[in-house]
Design an enzyme around this catalytic site. Structure first.
Site, short mmCIF file in Angstrom:
data_model
loop_
_atom_site.label_atom_id
_atom_site.label_comp_id
_atom_site.label_asym_id
_atom_site.label_seq_id
_atom_site.Cartn_x
_atom_site.Cartn_y
_atom_site.Cartn_z
N ASN A 10 0.87 -1.18 0.00
CA ASN A 10 0.00 0.00 0.00
C ASN A 10 0.90 1.23 0.00
O ASN A 10 1.48 1.57 1.02
CB ASN A 10 -0.89 -0.03 1.25
CG ASN A 10 -1.75 1.22 1.37
OD1 ASN A 10 -1.84 2.00 0.43
ND2 ASN A 10 -2.37 1.39 2.53
N LYS A 12 0.04 4.27 -0.34
CA LYS A 12 -0.61 5.48 0.19
C LYS A 12 -0.37 6.65 -0.78
O LYS A 12 -0.32 6.42 -1.99
CB LYS A 12 -0.11 5.76 1.61
CG LYS A 12 -0.20 4.49 2.47
CD LYS A 12 -0.07 4.71 3.93
CE LYS A 12 -0.19 3.36 4.64
NZ LYS A 12 -0.33 3.47 6.07
N HIS A 95 -9.91 1.14 4.27
CA HIS A 95 -8.65 1.29 5.00
C HIS A 95 -8.87 2.24 6.17
O HIS A 95 -9.64 3.20 6.07
CB HIS A 95 -7.56 1.83 4.06
CG HIS A 95 -6.20 1.82 4.69
ND1 HIS A 95 -5.79 2.79 5.57
CD2 HIS A 95 -5.18 0.92 4.60
CE1 HIS A 95 -4.56 2.49 5.99
NE2 HIS A 95 -4.18 1.37 5.42
N GLU A 97 -7.24 4.63 7.30
CA GLU A 97 -7.01 6.06 7.01
C GLU A 97 -8.22 6.67 6.30
O GLU A 97 -8.53 7.85 6.48
CB GLU A 97 -5.71 6.23 6.20
CG GLU A 97 -4.50 6.05 7.10
CD GLU A 97 -3.23 5.57 6.42
OE1 GLU A 97 -3.13 5.65 5.18
OE2 GLU A 97 -2.33 5.08 7.14
N GLU A 165 -6.04 -5.14 10.03
CA GLU A 165 -5.00 -4.16 10.33
C GLU A 165 -5.35 -3.43 11.61
O GLU A 165 -6.15 -2.47 11.58
CB GLU A 165 -4.89 -3.13 9.21
CG GLU A 165 -4.50 -3.69 7.88
CD GLU A 165 -3.92 -2.60 6.99
OE1 GLU A 165 -2.72 -2.66 6.72
OE2 GLU A 165 -4.64 -1.67 6.60
N GLY A 171 1.82 2.05 10.77
CA GLY A 171 2.79 3.15 10.70
C GLY A 171 3.44 3.47 12.03
O GLY A 171 4.09 4.51 12.17
N SER A 211 2.80 -2.37 10.32
CA SER A 211 4.24 -2.43 10.61
C SER A 211 4.89 -3.75 10.22
O SER A 211 5.79 -4.24 10.91
CB SER A 211 4.50 -2.09 12.09
OG SER A 211 4.08 -0.76 12.36
P1 PGA Z 1 2.39 0.19 7.66
O1 PGA Z 1 0.96 0.45 6.93
O2 PGA Z 1 2.94 -1.08 7.06
O3 PGA Z 1 3.21 1.40 7.32
O4 PGA Z 1 2.11 0.03 9.11
C1 PGA Z 1 0.08 -0.58 6.64
C2 PGA Z 1 -1.18 -0.05 5.99
O5 PGA Z 1 -1.59 1.08 6.29
O6 PGA Z 1 -1.80 -0.72 5.17
#
Ligand code: PGA
Length: 248
Positions: A10, A12, A95, A97, A165, A171, A211
């Protein structure tokens, strides 16, 4: 039959089209020969060029969001058919976000999942609890799964994938332990079983995200209900992503 693991990157809101083409050129020779599914969820403007560059590879290109209508007066939005024509074969939906920064509600996400299935673009539905919700994570995850999927007939779920997730792990560098993730995945599968029957539920890939990196990816894939990973930050460097694929 051994499972063929999924790695979904992803990106982003990172990488222009030009950066994406360089990335794919760098990535392809670094990938192992073994079996894996590699998906790149890229920004809208990058889909067409990334799909062109990935054409003769096993990499699949997809989007990170879409609208639920087939078309219409929705300024600034994008439809499944547009994504498909640009070269996307899958889409991330729900997601965290999108849920938290853009106020996407469960009913909207449910309509998007239905639209993706109807318009033949593979939905990857993301679910997961926040830090504040951690004490009742099962309740949260069950509600997110049921609200998004309860109107989908079992015969239509063929292409569906789930990503668990936990928001506290996204993140932050604080990934869930493989045990915690496995427990959540087993629970997701149980809920999917009540919605679509056990046989169908067994076949729905459930990915862990939050992560994930080259150091921890292998431990997740050892768990029986973890079928792959969704990788944000660590997927931005082609070397790192290739290492993740090597260490499945
Ligand atoms: P990350 O993000 O691996 O940076 O924790 C995962 C995601 O948002 O899908």
């Amino acid at each position: 039959m051994a499972k063929i693991p999924y790695v979904v990157a992803n990106w982003k809101m990172f990488k222009t089209s030009r950066e994406a083409t360089h990335y794919i050129e760098e990535l392809v020779p670094l990938l192992p020969k073994d079996s894996f599914h590699l998906y790149l969820a890229v920004p809208f403007t990058t889909i067409a060029s990334a799909a062109r560059f990935a054409k003769d590879t096993s990499i699949r290109i997809g989007a990170q969001n879409m609208h639920d209508a087939r078309e219409g007066a929705f300024t600034g939005e994008i439809a499944a058919l547009m994504l498909k024509e640009a070269g996307a074969s899958f889409v991330l939906l729900g997601h965290s976000e999108r849920r938290h920064h853009f106020g996407e509600e469960e009913a909207f996400i449910a309509r998007k999942v239905a639209r993706a299935l109807a318009d033949d673009i593979e939905p990857i539905l993301c679910v997961g609890e926040t830090l504040e919700e951690r004490d009742h994570s099962k309740e949260i995850v069950e509600r997110q799964l049921r609200s998004a999927l309860e109107h989908i007939p079992a015969e239509d779920v063929g292409a569906l994938k789930i990503a668990y997730e936990p928001v506290w792990a996204i993140g932050t560098g604080k990934h869930a332990t493989p045990n915690i993730a496995e427990e959540a995945h087993a629970f997701c599968r149980e809920v999917l079983g009540t919605l679509f029957g056990e046989e169908k539920a067994k076949k729905i890939p459930i990915l862990y995200g939050g992560s994930v990196n080259q150091e921890n990816v292998h431990s997740f894939l050892q768990e029986p209900n973890i079928d792959g990973v969704l990788v944000g930050g660590a997927s931005l460097d082609p070397n790192h992503l290739a290492n993740i694929v090597h260490r499945l």
